[in-house]
Design a protein around this motif. Structure first.
Motif, PDB file in Angstrom:
ATOM      1  N   ALA A   1       4.561  -4.843  -7.770  1.00  0.00           N
ATOM      2  CA  ALA A   1       4.190  -4.018  -6.620  1.00  0.00           C
ATOM      3  C   ALA A   1       4.182  -2.550  -7.025  1.00  0.00           C
ATOM      4  N   ARG A   2       3.074  -1.900  -6.806  1.00  0.00           N
ATOM      5  CA  ARG A   2       2.969  -0.460  -7.040  1.00  0.00           C
ATOM      6  C   ARG A   2       3.172   0.234  -5.693  1.00  0.00           C
ATOM      7  N   PRO A   3       4.161   1.143  -5.623  1.00  0.00           N
ATOM      8  CA  PRO A   3       4.507   1.755  -4.333  1.00  0.00           C
ATOM      9  C   PRO A   3       3.305   2.315  -3.567  1.00  0.00           C
ATOM     10  N   ALA A   4       2.446   3.064  -4.214  1.00  0.00           N
ATOM     11  CA  ALA A   4       1.314   3.662  -3.501  1.00  0.00           C
ATOM     12  C   ALA A   4       0.414   2.590  -2.897  1.00  0.00           C
ATOM     13  N   TYR A   5       0.221   1.506  -3.609  1.00  0.00           N
ATOM     14  CA  TYR A   5      -0.663   0.441  -3.132  1.00  0.00           C
ATOM     15  C   TYR A   5      -0.038  -0.323  -1.967  1.00  0.00           C
ATOM     16  N   VAL A   6       1.274  -0.556  -2.039  1.00  0.00           N
ATOM     17  CA  VAL A   6       1.962  -1.258  -0.956  1.00  0.00           C
ATOM     18  C   VAL A   6       1.945  -0.397   0.306  1.00  0.00           C
ATOM     19  N   TYR A   7       2.249   0.891   0.165  1.00  0.00           N
ATOM     20  CA  TYR A   7       2.220   1.788   1.321  1.00  0.00           C
ATOM     21  C   TYR A   7       0.809   1.888   1.906  1.00  0.00           C
ATOM     22  N   GLN A   8      -0.188   1.923   1.047  1.00  0.00           N
ATOM     23  CA  GLN A   8      -1.572   1.974   1.513  1.00  0.00           C
ATOM     24  C   GLN A   8      -1.910   0.711   2.316  1.00  0.00           C
ATOM     25  N   ALA A   9      -1.521  -0.451   1.811  1.00  0.00           N
ATOM     26  CA  ALA A   9      -1.791  -1.713   2.510  1.00  0.00           C
ATOM     27  C   ALA A   9      -1.092  -1.738   3.872  1.00  0.00           C
ATOM     28  N   MET A  10       0.154  -1.283   3.913  1.00  0.00           N
ATOM     29  CA  MET A  10       0.881  -1.243   5.186  1.00  0.00           C
ATOM     30  C   MET A  10       0.189  -0.297   6.159  1.00  0.00           C
ATOM     31  N   SER A  11      -0.219   0.863   5.674  1.00  0.00           N
ATOM     32  CA  SER A  11      -0.878   1.854   6.512  1.00  0.00           C
ATOM     33  C   SER A  11      -2.198   1.330   7.077  1.00  0.00           C
ATOM     34  N   ILE A  12      -2.975   0.664   6.246  1.00  0.00           N
ATOM     35  CA  ILE A  12      -4.248   0.094   6.701  1.00  0.00           C
ATOM     36  C   ILE A  12      -4.007  -0.945   7.788  1.00  0.00           C
ATOM     37  N   LEU A  13      -3.028  -1.811   7.584  1.00  0.00           N
ATOM     38  CA  LEU A  13      -2.734  -2.844   8.580  1.00  0.00           C
ATOM     39  C   LEU A  13      -2.287  -2.220   9.901  1.00  0.00           C
ATOM     40  N   LEU A  14      -1.402  -1.261   9.834  1.00  0.00           N
ATOM     41  CA  LEU A  14      -0.915  -0.627  11.061  1.00  0.00           C
ATOM     42  C   LEU A  14      -2.044   0.094  11.794  1.00  0.00           C
ATOM     43  N   ARG A  15      -2.897   0.781  11.050  1.00  0.00           N
ATOM     44  CA  ARG A  15      -4.029   1.483  11.667  1.00  0.00           C
ATOM     45  C   ARG A  15      -5.014   0.488  12.295  1.00  0.00           C
ATOM     46  N   ASN A  16      -5.327  -0.577  11.563  1.00  0.00           N
ATOM     47  CA  ASN A  16      -6.305  -1.552  12.054  1.00  0.00           C
ATOM     48  C   ASN A  16      -5.775  -2.412  13.195  1.00  0.00           C
ATOM     49  N   SER A  17      -4.480  -2.425  13.397  1.00  0.00           N
ATOM     50  CA  SER A  17      -3.921  -3.235  14.486  1.00  0.00           C
ATOM     51  C   SER A  17      -3.694  -2.417  15.756  1.00  0.00           C
ATOM     52  N   GLU A  18      -4.044  -1.140  15.745  1.00  0.00           N
ATOM     53  CA  GLU A  18      -3.827  -0.297  16.918  1.00  0.00           C
ATOM     54  C   GLU A  18      -4.570  -0.805  18.149  1.00  0.00           C
ATOM     55  N   ARG A  19      -5.720  -1.436  17.960  1.00  0.00           N
ATOM     56  CA  ARG A  19      -6.487  -1.989  19.089  1.00  0.00           C
ATOM     57  C   ARG A  19      -5.789  -3.189  19.718  1.00  0.00           C
ATOM     58  N   PHE A  20      -4.796  -3.738  19.039  1.00  0.00           N
ATOM     59  CA  PHE A  20      -4.071  -4.925  19.498  1.00  0.00           C
ATOM     60  C   PHE A  20      -2.573  -4.599  19.525  1.00  0.00           C
ATOM     61  N   PRO A  21      -2.116  -3.839  20.511  1.00  0.00           N
ATOM     62  CA  PRO A  21      -0.734  -3.329  20.491  1.00  0.00           C
ATOM     63  C   PRO A  21       0.347  -4.395  20.484  1.00  0.00           C
ATOM     64  N   ASN A  22       0.088  -5.569  21.027  1.00  0.00           N
ATOM     65  CA  ASN A  22       1.103  -6.621  21.052  1.00  0.00           C
ATOM     66  C   ASN A  22       0.877  -7.682  19.984  1.00  0.00           C
ATOM     67  N   ALA A  23      -0.006  -7.412  19.060  1.00  0.00           N
ATOM     68  CA  ALA A  23      -0.361  -8.399  18.037  1.00  0.00           C
ATOM     69  C   ALA A  23       0.747  -8.576  17.009  1.00  0.00           C
ATOM     70  N   LYS A  24       0.774  -9.754  16.459  1.00  0.00           N
ATOM     71  CA  LYS A  24       1.606 -10.026  15.289  1.00  0.00           C
ATOM     72  C   LYS A  24       0.857  -9.453  14.089  1.00  0.00           C
ATOM     73  N   ARG A  25       1.544  -8.713  13.243  1.00  0.00           N
ATOM     74  CA  ARG A  25       0.930  -8.099  12.069  1.00  0.00           C
ATOM     75  C   ARG A  25       1.387  -8.841  10.818  1.00  0.00           C
ATOM     76  N   LEU A  26       0.413  -9.267  10.013  1.00  0.00           N
ATOM     77  CA  LEU A  26       0.674 -10.038   8.799  1.00  0.00           C
ATOM     78  C   LEU A  26       0.047  -9.337   7.606  1.00  0.00           C
ATOM     79  N   LEU A  27       0.842  -9.076   6.594  1.00  0.00           N
ATOM     80  CA  LEU A  27       0.361  -8.480   5.346  1.00  0.00           C
ATOM     81  C   LEU A  27       0.448  -9.533   4.251  1.00  0.00           C
ATOM     82  N   ILE A  28      -0.673  -9.767   3.558  1.00  0.00           N
ATOM     83  CA  ILE A  28      -0.705 -10.722   2.445  1.00  0.00           C
ATOM     84  C   ILE A  28      -1.094  -9.968   1.191  1.00  0.00           C
ATOM     85  N   MET A  29      -0.239 -10.034   0.157  1.00  0.00           N
ATOM     86  CA  MET A  29      -0.499  -9.364  -1.122  1.00  0.00           C
ATOM     87  C   MET A  29      -0.325 -10.355  -2.268  1.00  0.00           C
ATOM     88  N   THR A  30      -1.052 -10.131  -3.356  1.00  0.00           N
ATOM     89  CA  THR A  30      -1.017 -11.066  -4.486  1.00  0.00           C
ATOM     90  C   THR A  30      -0.018 -10.692  -5.562  1.00  0.00           C
TER      91      THR A  30
END
Length: 134
Positions: free
Chosen positions: A63-92
């Motif tokens: 895990a590279r810190p910048a990449y993990v933080y970027q993935a988390m940030s993208i997920l949180l931003r993209n889930s804003e339209r669904f405030p009560n949604a379950k958020r799932l991050l999948i990384m290889t």
């Protein structure tokens, strides 16, 4: 690996993850194809709420810190339209418990790293298909 194959690999990985989530009952995928949307939007059958997922194919086995933080940030931003949604991050890449806890503290409900992803995939394939072990 030439640079033209990386986007193709990422697209195939996203397709496989979406298929796996659908097979696990999280479908249907309502992704619009817009790059500013989540990789997967479906329904969590156990919680009966929306599921928003982000898939990240990494070229590193760590895990590279910048990449993990970027993935988390993208997920949180993209889930804003669904405030009560379950958020799932999948990384290889394998993620430490510290990374998983960091993601959960940021508001991500579930994290699947490579070992978890393979375990989920094994639960959906016929016994005649062999997936690599971790």
């Amino acid at each position: 690996m030439d640079s033209g194959s990386i986007p193709d690999s990422a697209e195939r990985f996203e397709s496989l993850c979406a298929s796996l989530l659908t097979e696990l009952g999280y479908g249907p995928n309502a992704r619009s194809g817009n790059s500013n949307t989540a990789d997967f939007v479906g329904m969590d059958p156990s919680a009966r709420r929306a599921l928003v997922a982000e898939f990240k194919l990494t070229l590193s086995s760590r895990a590279r810190p910048a990449y993990v933080y970027q993935a988390m940030s993208i997920l949180l931003r993209n889930s804003e339209r669904f405030p009560n949604a379950k958020r799932l991050l999948i990384m290889t890449c394998p993620l430490t418990e510290t990374w998983v806890n960091t993601a959960k503290a940021a508001g991500i409900d579930e994290v699947w790293d490579l070992p978890a992803l393979l375990a989920k995939a094994r639960s959906t394939v016929p016994t005649c298909v062999q997936l690599p072990s971790t």
